[in-house]
Enzyme design. Structure first.
Site, short mmCIF file in Angstrom:
data_model
loop_
_atom_site.label_atom_id
_atom_site.label_comp_id
_atom_site.label_asym_id
_atom_site.label_seq_id
_atom_site.Cartn_x
_atom_site.Cartn_y
_atom_site.Cartn_z
N TYR A 27 24.79 -7.32 -70.43
CA TYR A 27 25.85 -6.28 -69.77
C TYR A 27 26.54 -6.57 -68.52
O TYR A 27 27.72 -6.20 -68.29
CB TYR A 27 25.07 -5.20 -69.81
CG TYR A 27 24.66 -4.63 -71.10
CD1 TYR A 27 25.35 -3.58 -71.49
CD2 TYR A 27 23.58 -4.71 -71.79
CE1 TYR A 27 25.42 -2.76 -72.71
CE2 TYR A 27 23.57 -4.22 -73.02
CZ TYR A 27 24.17 -3.08 -73.63
OH TYR A 27 24.05 -2.58 -74.57
N GLU A 58 18.69 0.58 -76.47
CA GLU A 58 18.43 -0.31 -77.29
C GLU A 58 16.86 -1.11 -77.10
O GLU A 58 16.32 -1.52 -78.20
CB GLU A 58 19.38 -1.55 -77.08
CG GLU A 58 20.83 -0.87 -77.39
CD GLU A 58 21.91 -1.68 -76.75
OE1 GLU A 58 21.61 -3.05 -76.47
OE2 GLU A 58 23.04 -1.28 -76.80
#
Length: 305
Positions: free
Chosen positions: A110, A152
């Site tokens: 990310y 997630e």
């Protein structure tokens, strides 16, 4: 799923953006509507130049056709529109979260994505990307990324905790290969470790990870499960794609059809996906599909009857 939603609502409450940041991000919505796809195209160029290893995680055909760029542009646009109420886009976040988990997206990816997205915004918008705009988007991306990572992680924990569940990829052997038609072949997959396999909801898919000998990168594709849950195997029914209208031929489908046989081993992620059969009501159900899209529909129909 309720636990996941409530936890995400807590995240949004705990990590609220200040009013000025929200105002700036929302002011960029018209710009994203015009330049969003150019920004995402530039983003992927930068990302793969700096981190070519990430090509192992993307659908190369979708990249060539521009589908990936358009999907990301739409997601960024929606996030900007609803930056003051991210719960409004939770259905899309859940769908993308399932995809990310199936592809093996990790927390460490990310920051890399955020860095290259901001650089792409700067490249495309030039002087219009003021320091205030870039700073606001950096904060906004932090909140959005946190939401994805939390979701997630919870999906991963839920998949690993259930009987037969697992995280990441697991080796499966092709036990049967059945030609259903001129273009569709079914593959019956059983785990090499001979352990139990996770239950799934009709409509969900697994991610298949392969590396054809003539390809420099790993390829991943999602295929709907096409036989009933609760059996000692998973079945996928794969249509062999061909080059049509200048689109690239299906690398993975061709590889499965032509080079994978009984006894061969492929890597598979745990079942995922939000396009599932809803049996929480007594309303009539209509199933509509086109082409090989009937694969999950048949499974839903068999479950209903």
């Amino acid at each position: 799923m309720t636990a996941v939603v409530s936890n995400l609502e807590k995240i949004n409450t705990m990590k609220m953006l200040d009013d000025r940041t929200i105002e700036i991000v929302k002011s960029t919505v018209p710009v994203l509507q015009v330049h969003g796809e150019a920004i995402t195209r530039r983003f992927y160029e930068r990302l793969f130049e700096a981190h070519p290893e990430l090509l192992n995680m993307f659908n190369h055909a979708h990249q060539q056709q521009g589908q990936q760029q358009m999907a990301l542009a739409n997601a960024v646009y929606a996030a900007a529109q609803h930056i003051d109420n991210l719960s409004a886009i939770l259905p899309s976040v859940r769908q993308i979260g399932h995809k990310h988990r199936g592809l093996g997206v990790k927390k460490e990816h990310y920051p890399v994505v955020g860095e290259n997205l901001l650089l792409a915004i700067q490249d495309v918008l030039g002087s219009a990307a003021t320091p205030d705009i870039l700073a606001a988007w950096e904060k906004a991306y932090g909140v959005i990324a946190s939401t994805f990572m939390q979701m997630e992680q919870q999906f991963d924990e839920q998949a690993s905790a259930q009987p037969g569940g697992w995280s990441g990829f697991r080796s499966f052997q092709v036990k049967r290969k059945v030609k259903e038609s001129d273009v569709i072949t079914s593959f019956y997959l059983e785990p090499v470790d001979q352990g139990a396999i996770a239950y799934f909801i009709p409509g969900q898919y697994i991610t298949v990870r392969v590396q054809p000998k003539d390809q420099p990168f790993v390829h991943l594709r999602q295929y709907s499960l096409s036989d009933a849950p609760g059996l000692p195997y998973y079945r996928i029914s794969v249509k062999k794609e061909s080059a049509i209208q200048e689109k690239p031929a299906g690398v993975v489908s061709s590889y499965l059809h032509e080079q994978i046989g009984v006894g061969d081993v492929i890597e598979v992620s745990a079942p995922a996906g939000v396009f599932t059969l809803d049996r929480s009501h007594d309303l009539p159900i209509v199933l509509i599909s086109g082409g090989v899209g009937l694969t999950p529909m048949i499974l839903m129909l068999n479950t209903l009857i």
